[in-house]
Enzyme design. Structure first.
Site, PDB file in Angstrom:
ATOM      1  N   ASP A  46       0.840  -1.199   0.000  1.00  0.00           N
ATOM      2  CA  ASP A  46       0.000   0.000   0.000  1.00  0.00           C
ATOM      3  C   ASP A  46       0.877   1.252   0.000  1.00  0.00           C
ATOM      4  O   ASP A  46       1.674   1.459   0.915  1.00  0.00           O
ATOM      5  CB  ASP A  46      -0.902   0.001   1.237  1.00  0.00           C
ATOM      6  CG  ASP A  46      -1.789   1.235   1.303  1.00  0.00           C
ATOM      7  OD1 ASP A  46      -2.954   1.137   0.877  1.00  0.00           O
ATOM      8  OD2 ASP A  46      -1.322   2.294   1.776  1.00  0.00           O
ATOM      9  N   TYR A  51       2.756  10.129  -0.510  1.00  0.00           N
ATOM     10  CA  TYR A  51       3.859   9.585   0.281  1.00  0.00           C
ATOM     11  C   TYR A  51       5.223   9.874  -0.343  1.00  0.00           C
ATOM     12  O   TYR A  51       6.239   9.810   0.337  1.00  0.00           O
ATOM     13  CB  TYR A  51       3.721   8.069   0.455  1.00  0.00           C
ATOM     14  CG  TYR A  51       2.508   7.578   1.187  1.00  0.00           C
ATOM     15  CD1 TYR A  51       1.636   8.447   1.845  1.00  0.00           C
ATOM     16  CD2 TYR A  51       2.217   6.219   1.220  1.00  0.00           C
ATOM     17  CE1 TYR A  51       0.519   7.976   2.505  1.00  0.00           C
ATOM     18  CE2 TYR A  51       1.108   5.740   1.887  1.00  0.00           C
ATOM     19  CZ  TYR A  51       0.250   6.619   2.516  1.00  0.00           C
ATOM     20  OH  TYR A  51      -0.854   6.135   3.172  1.00  0.00           O
ATOM     21  N   LYS A  76      -3.012   5.842  -4.265  1.00  0.00           N
ATOM     22  CA  LYS A  76      -4.117   6.749  -3.951  1.00  0.00           C
ATOM     23  C   LYS A  76      -3.962   8.095  -4.653  1.00  0.00           C
ATOM     24  O   LYS A  76      -2.843   8.584  -4.849  1.00  0.00           O
ATOM     25  CB  LYS A  76      -4.192   6.995  -2.430  1.00  0.00           C
ATOM     26  CG  LYS A  76      -4.150   5.721  -1.603  1.00  0.00           C
ATOM     27  CD  LYS A  76      -4.153   6.023  -0.114  1.00  0.00           C
ATOM     28  CE  LYS A  76      -3.844   4.799   0.707  1.00  0.00           C
ATOM     29  NZ  LYS A  76      -2.402   4.451   0.692  1.00  0.00           N
ATOM     30  N   HIS A 109      -7.847   9.470  -1.758  1.00  0.00           N
ATOM     31  CA  HIS A 109      -7.143   9.476  -0.474  1.00  0.00           C
ATOM     32  C   HIS A 109      -7.883  10.236   0.619  1.00  0.00           C
ATOM     33  O   HIS A 109      -7.794   9.869   1.795  1.00  0.00           O
ATOM     34  CB  HIS A 109      -5.759  10.085  -0.686  1.00  0.00           C
ATOM     35  CG  HIS A 109      -4.764   9.707   0.360  1.00  0.00           C
ATOM     36  ND1 HIS A 109      -3.423   9.676   0.111  1.00  0.00           N
ATOM     37  CD2 HIS A 109      -4.895   9.347   1.659  1.00  0.00           C
ATOM     38  CE1 HIS A 109      -2.771   9.314   1.210  1.00  0.00           C
ATOM     39  NE2 HIS A 109      -3.647   9.110   2.156  1.00  0.00           N
TER      40      HIS A 109
END
Length: 275
Positions: A46, A51, A76, A109
């Site tokens: 994931d 990120y 996401k 997200h």
């Protein structure tokens, strides 16, 4: 190596119930962490555009050399790309960074509910499945009212809602709303960043089963039917977090952990980029 159970999502696709998360793992460390996880036996990874480590994840997937259909990959769409006409471009950018032709699960997200842009985005998400860029679509950090509005569009229902969920914050209303709509609940921050590992209900269960407190909390999630994505960059912990299929918590132990909820929030922290 224990076989990881799967959850059949509402479109018939199977997803591993336990996966590996890379929130807050820098891109230059993500490759090693994900390679370690894949070697340990994880088959679900994931990540997310926000990120900043999709490239590292992609390098790990390439280096591992596993058949593509053996690894379930989630990423996401961040709030900067909410709104009409932006979802495909955002996903294609993620795929380029990952070095993949498709992901298995693509999530919105965050709903950013100050506007209705998440509704416009969701209406375009079904097309991403039709074009083969993702197998499954879902959401993250959506509260019951957001799910109701998505359902009210009359189209595809999200397959997954990834939310903050752990013994100290059980998000019961959202979990119930997920169940009502046939949406699988996926837990981010499943170990509460260690905040519940010293609780008596957890430590007593750990002693009884000769496992670690973290393993007890992950087992609690699994027995509740949650999908869970613990994160670590420590090889021993990465392996230990996967070693949770050789014991079962008793009903009394589960009830004791259920009673640990102490955070009155009904949703995620507004500034959280997790999940």
């Amino acid at each position: 190596m224990s076989t990881i159970p799967t959850i059949t999502l509402n479109n018939g696709v199977s997803m591993p119930q336990l996966g590996f998360g890379v929130f807050q793992v820098p891109d230059d460390q993500a490759q090693q962490a994900v390679e370690t996880a894949l070697e340990a036996g994880y088959r679900s990874i994931d990540t997310a555009a926000i990120y900043g480590n999709e490239r590292g994840v992609g390098r790990a997937l390439a280096a591992a050399g596993l058949p593509r259909n053996e690894v379930f990959v989630t990423t996401k769409l961040w709030t900067d790309d909410l709104g009409a006409g932006r979802a495909r471009t955002a996903l294609e950018a993620s795929l380029d960074r990952l070095g993949l032709e498709r992901v298995d699960l693509y999530l919105i997200h965050w709903p950013a509910p100050a506007t209705d842009a998440y509704l416009e985005t969701w209406q375009e998400f079904a097309g991403l499945v039709e074009t083969g860029l993702t197998r499954v679509i879902g959401v993250s950090n959506f509260l019951p009212e957001h799910l109701e509005r998505v359902a009210g569009l009359g189209g595809v229902i999200p397959a997954v809602n990834q939310i903050e969920l752990h013994p100290a914050l059980q998000n019961r209303e959202t979990v119930a709303a997920n169940a009502h709509h046939g949406i699988a609940t996926e837990a981010w921050s499943p170990l509460a960043q260690g905040a519940v590992l010293d609780e008596q209900a957890v430590t007593q269960a750990a002693a009884a089963h000769r496992v670690t407190p973290a393993q007890v909390v992950l087992r609690w999630h699994l027995q509740h039917g949650n999908i869970v994505i613990p994160k670590s960059v420590t090889p021993a912990r990465i392996a230990a977090n996967l070693d949770v299929f050789s014991f079962d918590l008793t009903g009394e132990e589960i009830a004791g952990i259920d009673a640990l909820e102490r955070d009155g929030r009904t949703g995620p922290h507004p500034a959280a980029f997790n999940g």
